[in-house]
Write an enzyme that holds these catalytic residues in place. Structure first.
Site, mmCIF file in Angstrom:
data_model
loop_
_atom_site.group_PDB
_atom_site.id
_atom_site.type_symbol
_atom_site.label_atom_id
_atom_site.label_comp_id
_atom_site.label_asym_id
_atom_site.label_seq_id
_atom_site.Cartn_x
_atom_site.Cartn_y
_atom_site.Cartn_z
ATOM 1 N N ASP A 159 -2.189 5.930 -3.968
ATOM 2 C CA ASP A 159 -1.011 5.445 -3.306
ATOM 3 C C ASP A 159 -0.827 4.246 -4.277
ATOM 4 O OD1 ASP A 159 -3.560 3.765 -3.098
ATOM 5 O OD2 ASP A 159 -2.246 3.080 -0.810
ATOM 6 N N ASP B 3 -1.127 0.926 -4.936
ATOM 7 C CA ASP B 3 -2.045 -0.085 -4.937
ATOM 8 C C ASP B 3 -3.697 0.353 -5.840
ATOM 9 O OD1 ASP B 3 -2.015 0.576 -2.551
ATOM 10 O OD2 ASP B 3 -3.762 -1.479 -1.512
ATOM 11 N N ASP C 210 -5.826 2.228 -3.706
ATOM 12 C CA ASP C 210 -6.434 2.125 -2.817
ATOM 13 C C ASP C 210 -6.538 3.188 -2.106
ATOM 14 O OD1 ASP C 210 -4.452 1.823 -1.210
ATOM 15 O OD2 ASP C 210 -5.570 -0.414 -0.493
ATOM 16 N N SER D 242 1.169 -1.001 0.127
ATOM 17 C CA SER D 242 -0.128 -0.065 0.221
ATOM 18 C C SER D 242 0.555 1.365 -0.169
ATOM 19 C CB SER D 242 -1.229 -0.455 1.295
ATOM 20 O OG SER D 242 -1.618 1.075 1.217
#
Length: 581
Positions: free
Chosen positions: A305, A307, A309, A146
């Protein structure tokens, strides 16, 4: 369990481990470093792993990936041939070794006879959640850390509803992992054999298209987006991560054509060389975006960010300055936009519900109550928001409208079961366009109106990094001390309620009455102020940190700022005293 030295010798000498691993470990001369790498297995908690990339049992590497995936594979095999054929979907981001770890997981699954669907390139975590549902897979894996620093990577497990693996299933996977003390003998299938046997299938655009179609359906004013979208000037940065293509496509397909991408941060870069670390919460991640924002006179700066999410947002204020929103401010703005527009359009159902975490601002509760919308508060972590949404669907007692957590995670719709930076980007852009084109205002004006109606809620966070075995012990001591002391006020503000989620008991400090807490057990303490706001403390489930959440309310901005400063000073002084005692 073998000693630290036994584990170290196994990894540094046995030929099962590749030469690179054995050489890396052979060069370590610091006994403390050896201890930290081998005193425990990297913890499988909150549905996955996260750790520093390096050799060792307490690090992220392909051997840890193999062992964890073997545990997952055995749980999938428990579901028989049908579960094995339904298989596992795997996605990954731009971090070091993410593609390699993802492939390693796919080939371990294949070796166990479990079908693996592997994305053909970087994909956002929320698309993995969607893909599990779309392909009717039994489980999913996403390789990501993340927004953590570049030295980290991670591995998150999802189950068949597209949500992060539920506690009972996580416990089953963990039991399988822990039952295998031996690190040797887990061999992945060859790529050729996996593809030939049909146990490895590469996926891509056939998942992207239906996902983006459902994202478009969430638009509340698609006609306005198509006709006027080009008037909203947006700067977007994927921060070298997986959001680049899908965020741009989602915005473009709705009509937001005036989107400038930060070129220095457009392409994948596992070292994240343009930022201190790739977290859209920190102002430094927007430095380059601000330059392009000034250049094109942008209305809105967006950042996802690695990834994709999480979403960070910077707005251009009336005076031309760019100001960053907190995660709570974004959540409140989207809550207000969705509920107010649906009410105006006549599409807000009677049983409408929003879901937020106990770490997120009470201001959202006030906004929801104003629209007669139910609020469900859940534990920190987006998996609990997704679980509550699933529970509502199964029991038929509410219609999910929006969910958010203060750490920049947002969700609308029913086709993803995790926070989604693509969905949030679209809704935030549409909200900005609507207020600009229809009401002649901006999101700051809307936020100020919300504050004037409900009170000035300000929030902040502090984190205390406590590494290694000693750090864990110190975190436990801090939590135990705060739990045992009866704290009646913080920063001069009286505390109305003290909730201890570890013991699942709350106490009204005015009356002295206790009450049961219905949420699951969790090492969290929450001190709620009279009149609104709170302080919450909890050890992080994914990082060696203890986190402090502050939320205060004032009649004016100045009053709220002064209260926040006093409360933070008081709390952190108490923590210093505990640590030095």
């Amino acid at each position: 369990m073998k000693s630290i030295q036994d584990r170290y010798r196994l990894w540094s000498e046995n030929l099962y481990f590749d030469e690179e691993t054995r050489q890396e470990l052979g060069l370590i001369t610091d006994t403390q470093e050896i201890e930290d790498r081998f005193y425990m297995d990297l913890e499988f908690g909150t549905g996955g792993l996260r750790g520093i990339i390096a050799a060792g049992t307490n690090r992220m590497n392909k051997y840890v990936i193999r062992k964890v995936t073997q545990g997952l594979a055995e749980c999938v095999c428990d579901h028989g041939t049908e579960g094995m054929q339904r298989g596992v979907v795997i996605a990954y981001d731009s971090r070091r070794y993410s593609p390699e770890f993802a492939l390693e997981a796919a080939l371990v699954l294949a070796q166990n006879g479990v079908k693996a669907y592997l994305f053909d390139g970087l994909r956002p975590t929320p698309e993995l959640s969607f893909a599990v549902r779309h392909l009717h897979a039994l489980a999913g894996i996403v390789v990501t850390a993340s927004h953590n620093p570049k030295t980290y990577n991670g591995y998150k497990v999802y189950w068949d509803d597209g949500g992060q693996v539920p506690p009972a299933k996580a416990d089953q996977i963990l039991a399988r992992i822990e039952a295998r003390e031996n690190w040797l003998g887990i061999e992945p299938m060859s790529i050729e054999a996996a593809k030939t046997s049909g146990l490895l299938e590469i996926i891509g655009e056939e998942i992207d298209r239906p996902y983006l179609a459902l994202v478009r359906e969430l638009a509340l004013n698609p006609g306005l987006d198509a006709q006027k979208g080009e008037n909203l000037r947006i700067v977007y940065t994927p921060l070298h991560g997986a959001g680049n293509i899908l965020v741009r496509r989602a915005l473009s397909e709705l009509g937001f054509s005036s989107v400038t991408i930060v070129p220095e941060q457009e392409l994948p870069d596992s070292d994240f060389t343009t930022v201190p670390y790739p977290n859209p919460e920190i102002p430094e991640t927007f430095e380059l975006a601000r330059k392009y924002g000034v250049k094109i006179n942008a209305d809105l700066l967006l950042a996802t960010d690695p990834d994709a999410d999480r979403l960070g947002v910077v707005l251009r204020a009336s005076n031309g300055d760019f100001e960053q929103l907190t995660g709570n401010q974004i959540g409140v703005l989207l809550t207000f936009y969705i509920l107010s527009r649906k009410k105006a359009l006549g599409t807000l159902p009677e049983n409408a519900t929003i879901i937020k975490t106990i770490a997120s601002t009470d201001l959202a509760d006030e906004v929801a109550n104003y629209f007669n919308v139910r609020v469900e508060n859940v534990l920190t972590g987006f998996k609990f928001i997704a679980e509550k949404e699933k529970e509502m669907e199964e029991n038929g007692w509410g219609t999910f409208q929006f969910g958010f957590e203060e750490s920049y995670g947002y969700l609308a719709g029913d086709f993803v079961r995790d926070k989604d930076g693509i969905i949030a980007s679209v809704l935030l852009a549409e909200a900005a366009l609507y207020y600009q084109q229809v009401e002649g205002s901006n999101l700051f004006d809307i936020l100020e109106g919300i504050y004037k109606r409900f009170g000035y809620y300000l929030d902040a966070q502090e984190s205390l990094a406590l590494e290694g075995m000693k750090g864990k012990e110190e975190m436990a001591r801090i939590m135990d001390t705060l739990r045992q002391e009866e704290i009646l006020e913080l920063g001069g503000i009286l505390i109305e309620k003290f909730d201890d989620y570890e013991h699942r008991i709350g106490k009204n400090l005015g009356s002295g009455q206790t009450y049961p807490l219905k949420l699951p057990r969790s090492n969290v303490l929450r001190f709620s102020f009279n009149g609104g706001g709170f302080v919450m403390v909890r050890p992080s489930g994914t990082e060696p940190k203890i986190k402090f959440y502050f939320s205060v309310k004032g009649d004016t901005l100045l009053e709220a700022e002064d209260t926040l400063r006093k409360v933070k000073t008081d709390v952190m002084h108490r923590i210093t005293q505990i640590r030095s005692s």
